[in-house]
Design an enzyme around this catalytic site. Structure first.
Site, short mmCIF file in Angstrom:
data_model
loop_
_atom_site.label_atom_id
_atom_site.label_comp_id
_atom_site.label_asym_id
_atom_site.label_seq_id
_atom_site.Cartn_x
_atom_site.Cartn_y
_atom_site.Cartn_z
N ILE A 160 0.86 -1.18 0.00
CA ILE A 160 0.00 0.00 0.00
C ILE A 160 0.90 1.24 0.00
CG2 ILE A 160 -1.69 1.34 1.32
CD1 ILE A 160 -2.57 -1.26 2.64
N GLY A 190 0.62 6.71 3.41
CA GLY A 190 -0.12 7.98 3.38
C GLY A 190 0.80 9.18 3.36
N VAL A 191 1.93 9.10 4.07
CA VAL A 191 2.84 10.25 4.08
C VAL A 191 3.38 10.52 2.67
CG1 VAL A 191 3.53 10.09 6.49
CG2 VAL A 191 4.77 8.77 4.79
N GLU A 248 3.24 13.71 0.33
CA GLU A 248 4.42 14.18 -0.39
C GLU A 248 4.11 14.43 -1.86
OE1 GLU A 248 7.28 15.18 0.65
OE2 GLU A 248 8.30 15.35 -1.29
#
Lengths: 157, 93
Positions: A44, A47-48, A52
């Site tokens: 996956i 999220g960071v 970005e």
């Protein structure tokens, strides 16, 4: 896209003539070392890294607005939402729009879509600062060529 | 002046979660209220929007760094509000 080295944008698709909006794309690769840990057997996009990707999209827009005179640095992430999983092979359409350009900072609304469906969004604030000493500006300009940033069009805008 | 101060004080209170009654015209945004440069970006954004101006933060920072101005001139709230009033008047002229 090569997320393991923070190359989140494959190409700049369009920047509007008023330099208020941008559209970029990034294809999540089938293979990347980040998926070894995130997660083993269940890859996956972190999220960071979606944040970005939205930040880099906005960064290209800010660079367009100031004609590469100064460098934007991400300072604040507000209302960041990661709405669904993003997996290898999916193509991200990334959009950003400037809400306000102040003295030394820019606030923008940004979002990422897959096949037209909103999957992430945030309001981002950037400090816009003089280029650091060294080769950073030259490197960014080289990356600009690789992502089809419209350097000539922006220079003449 | 008073309405400018009220607007600015309300912005600071809301943005930085500082009790409104502790914010006075003589408060120094940095030294007394503890507002850091990142929070001040949010405040500047809100002030720019509220007054339709662009606070010249880069110029002010340069002047302070060069020793040509003190932080009190720009960041004590009554002085900040005076600058805002000047910018609003200049825009209207």
């Amino acid at each position: 896209m090569r997320p393991e080295v923070f190359k989140m944008i494959d190409r700049v698709v369009a920047i509007d003539p008023a330099l208020n909006k941008i559209h970029c794309q990034g294809l999540v690769p089938q293979e990347s070392s980040i998926f070894e840990g995130h997660f083993p057997g269940h890859p996956i996009m972190p999220g960071v890294l979606l944040i970005e990707a939205m930040a880099q999209t906005t960064g290209w827009l800010i660079l367009a607005r100031n004609r590469f005179e100064k460098m934007p640095f991400l300072a604040t992430v507000k209302e960041g939402k990661l709405r669904t999983f993003v997996v290898p092979g999916q193509n991200l359409d990334l959009y950003s729009e400037v809400l306000h350009e102040g003295s030394g900072f820019v606030v923008a609304r940004t979002q990422g879509l897959i096949e037209g469906k909103l999957i992430c969004n945030a309001e981002l604030t950037f400090r816009v600062l003089p280029w650091p000493e060294g080769k950073m500006k030259a490197v960014v300009l080289k990356v600009a060529e690789h992502v089809n940033f419209p350097l000539t069009d922006i220079a003449n805008a | 002046m008073s309405s400018t101060f009220d607007t600015v004080a309300n912005i600071i209170a809301e943005t930085c979660d500082i009790p409104r009654d502790t914010i006075t015209p003589d408060s120094h945004a940095i030294d007394d209220l503890g507002i850091d440069s990142l929070d001040f970006l949010d405040i500047a954004f809100a002030i720019d929007k509220a007054f339709g101006i662009k606070l010249p933060l880069e110029q002010w920072t340069q002047e302070v760094n060069d020793g040509k101005a003190t932080t009190e001139q720009y960041f004590v709230l009554k002085n900040l509000c005076a600058r805002i009033d000047e910018l609003v008047a200049a825009k209207a002229a």
